[in-house]
Design an enzyme around this catalytic site. Structure first.
Site, mmCIF file in Angstrom:
data_model
loop_
_atom_site.group_PDB
_atom_site.id
_atom_site.type_symbol
_atom_site.label_atom_id
_atom_site.label_comp_id
_atom_site.label_asym_id
_atom_site.label_seq_id
_atom_site.Cartn_x
_atom_site.Cartn_y
_atom_site.Cartn_z
ATOM 1 N N TRP A 32 -8.526 0.911 18.436
ATOM 2 C CA TRP A 32 -8.259 1.960 17.888
ATOM 3 C C TRP A 32 -8.677 2.745 17.659
ATOM 4 C CZ3 TRP A 32 -7.178 -3.241 15.833
ATOM 5 C CH2 TRP A 32 -7.775 -3.455 14.691
ATOM 6 N N ARG A 33 -10.460 2.514 18.240
ATOM 7 C CA ARG A 33 -11.156 4.167 17.824
ATOM 8 C C ARG A 33 -11.333 4.747 18.840
ATOM 9 N NH1 ARG A 33 -14.901 2.073 13.083
ATOM 10 N NH2 ARG A 33 -13.208 2.288 11.066
ATOM 11 N N GLU A 45 -2.912 1.449 11.616
ATOM 12 C CA GLU A 45 -3.037 1.450 10.436
ATOM 13 C C GLU A 45 -1.963 0.460 9.238
ATOM 14 O OE1 GLU A 45 -4.960 2.372 8.154
ATOM 15 O OE2 GLU A 45 -6.298 3.159 9.860
ATOM 16 N N GLN A 50 -2.332 -5.177 4.198
ATOM 17 C CA GLN A 50 -2.581 -6.402 3.476
ATOM 18 C C GLN A 50 -3.473 -7.689 4.436
ATOM 19 O OE1 GLN A 50 -1.729 -6.963 0.278
ATOM 20 N NE2 GLN A 50 -1.318 -4.476 0.111
ATOM 21 N N GLY A 89 3.207 -11.521 9.635
ATOM 22 C CA GLY A 89 3.731 -11.978 7.822
ATOM 23 C C GLY A 89 4.461 -9.643 7.375
ATOM 24 N N TYR A 128 -1.871 6.395 1.701
ATOM 25 C CA TYR A 128 -3.119 6.323 2.069
ATOM 26 C C TYR A 128 -2.715 6.301 4.137
ATOM 27 C CZ TYR A 128 -5.718 3.500 5.221
ATOM 28 O OH TYR A 128 -6.733 2.973 6.823
ATOM 29 N N ASP A 146 -7.639 4.378 0.120
ATOM 30 C CA ASP A 146 -7.620 2.670 -0.098
ATOM 31 C C ASP A 146 -8.085 2.252 -1.098
ATOM 32 O OD1 ASP A 146 -9.287 3.054 0.751
ATOM 33 O OD2 ASP A 146 -8.824 1.640 2.558
ATOM 34 N N CYS A 200 -20.186 -2.449 0.426
ATOM 35 C CA CYS A 200 -19.873 -1.875 -0.972
ATOM 36 C C CYS A 200 -18.029 -2.685 -1.383
ATOM 37 C CB CYS A 200 -19.124 -0.519 -1.168
ATOM 38 S SG CYS A 200 -18.963 -0.078 -2.672
ATOM 39 N N CYS A 210 -27.381 -0.693 1.219
ATOM 40 C CA CYS A 210 -26.033 0.757 0.959
ATOM 41 C C CYS A 210 -27.005 2.418 1.826
ATOM 42 C CB CYS A 210 -24.959 0.782 0.094
ATOM 43 S SG CYS A 210 -23.689 2.209 -0.289
ATOM 44 N N SER A 327 2.991 -11.890 -1.766
ATOM 45 C CA SER A 327 2.374 -11.802 -2.292
ATOM 46 C C SER A 327 2.933 -11.581 -3.908
ATOM 47 C CB SER A 327 3.066 -10.159 -2.059
ATOM 48 O OG SER A 327 4.277 -9.604 -1.525
#
Length: 381
Positions: A32-33, A45, A50, A89, A128, A146, A200, A210, A327
């Site tokens: 998707w990039r 997205e 989840q 899901g 988001y 997010d 991170c 980093c 969940s």
């Protein structure tokens, strides 16, 4: 905790330059990039909510092949849409996608809207996703807050706001907006995503690798694992069921469809009867053996049971037990098998042969029950 970013403009500019340089060298190669198509970004997205990136990729390719445009998504039969989503899901995401696609048809002449306000009004799109689409597809200076961004930013500035509280979002929005690149906001949002995913991380962050090490207050104070601050979520509630795999003399199984709203809405599965934990455990243990009369326990129940109200000859042991975690719920299911020669007694469902199951959408818990049937069939051969 400070209430605002205290970096100088020169420091912010240097931070942006170094962070974006790192991203352009190390960014993940994701389907998707490949461009800034808002439709592709939107679908990805929603799928990524989840759900792990490596799980989403194959689903994304299949989904885009089946529904390459807003119009094809808007006009798709719901059963077909849910089948393409099967296994991901959180099926309300798929339904909301279709509602939003129809909104775009009706309110925006089939063209994906390009303003923050209009994007945020689409069904199923929260702050988001609004930020992600706005910045990545249209270059709008909007943070995509997010878990990754909150984790990275909380460590950069030692922010002790509880990220589990909705009120904390405003704090992280303000901090992120202050350091977000005005020239490449989408790229920087994605840099945060990649950094949070690979370096991170929630536990054992790889601070040595980093690119933001020199800017990170938590690293300088050796407090990396103190952030982000997050209260523990409540444990999921355990719920117990008996499931009935009933086969007729045509080799078809009986399925019921769930209600239009709620958990697993409109999905198909074997009939389920909720029971208490004691009854579940008793059945799980006693009916694992051939010599036990299966109906003896069921008949003791005061409430009507699916097993005693249907004309079915039940196998004298269960096929196994399955679990599935939602969940907020953890399902425990004992699966029973039976045969009937009176299929006309079954109402409010449908007999399905195995060769048409590919056309129906089933939740993951149903696939787990199918696996138990397959194992038992293999064992009995």
């Amino acid at each position: 905790m400070k209430n605002e970013v205290t970096w100088s403009q020169e420091t912010i500019a240097q931070f942006q330059h170094e962070f974006l340089t790192w991203y352009h060298r190390h960014k993940r190669n994701l389907p998707w990039r490949v461009d800034q198509d808002p439709y592709r970004i939107w679908i990805s997205e929603i799928m990524l909510q989840q759900t792990r990136v490596d799980t989403v990729i194959d689903y994304y390719y299949r989904f885009m092949e089946k529904f390459p445009t807003i119009d094809t998504l808007a006009n798709a039969p719901e059963e077909e849409l849910l089948k393409m989503w099967e296994g991901l899901g959180y099926y309300s995401r798929a339904r909301n996608l279709q509602v939003a696609a129809r909104q775009i048809q009706k309110e925006h002449h089939g063209v994906f809207p390009n303003t923050v306000e209009a994007i945020s009004q689409l069904k199923g799109i929260g702050p988001y996703t609004t930020g992600a689409i706005s910045s990545i597809a249209f270059g709008l200076v909007e943070p995509a807050i997010d878990g990754n961004i909150m984790r990275v930013v909380s460590r950069l500035f030692c922010i002790d706001e509880d990220i589990a509280k909705p009120s904390s979002r405003k704090v992280f929005d303000a901090y992120t907006r202050a350091i977000l690149s005005p020239k490449e906001p989408g790229e920087m949002n994605q840099a945060f995503m990649d950094l949070g995913s690979a370096i991170c991380t929630p536990k054992n962050p790889d601070c040595a690798s980093c690119p933001l090490q020199a800017y990170c207050q938590a690293y300088q104070e050796n407090k990396m694992t103190d952030f982000p601050v997050k209260t523990r979520k409540a444990k999921p509630k355990d719920v117990y069921y008996f499931a009935a795999a009933v086969e007729n003399n045509q080799g078809e199984f009986w399925f019921e469809q769930r209600e239009d709203q709620g958990l697993l809405a409109k999905m198909w599965h074997f009939p389920l009867q909720e029971v208490d934990k004691e009854t579940f455990e008793q059945a799980r243990i006693q009916f694992a053996k051939e010599e036990v009369e299966q109906l003896s326990l069921i008949a003791e129940e005061e409430d009507p049971q699916i097993f005693e109200t249907l004309p079915v000859v039940w196998q004298t042991r269960h096929l196994g037990t399955v679990k599935h975690l939602f969940s907020h719920l953890r399902w425990h299911v004992v699966l029973f098998y039976g045969r009937t020669q009176q299929p006309e007694y079954f109402k409010n469902g449908q007999w399905l042969s195995q060769d048409v199951l590919k056309d129906y959408a089933f939740p993951k818990i149903q696939h787990k029950m199918w696996d138990e049937i397959a194992k038992n069939q293999k064992h009995s051969r």
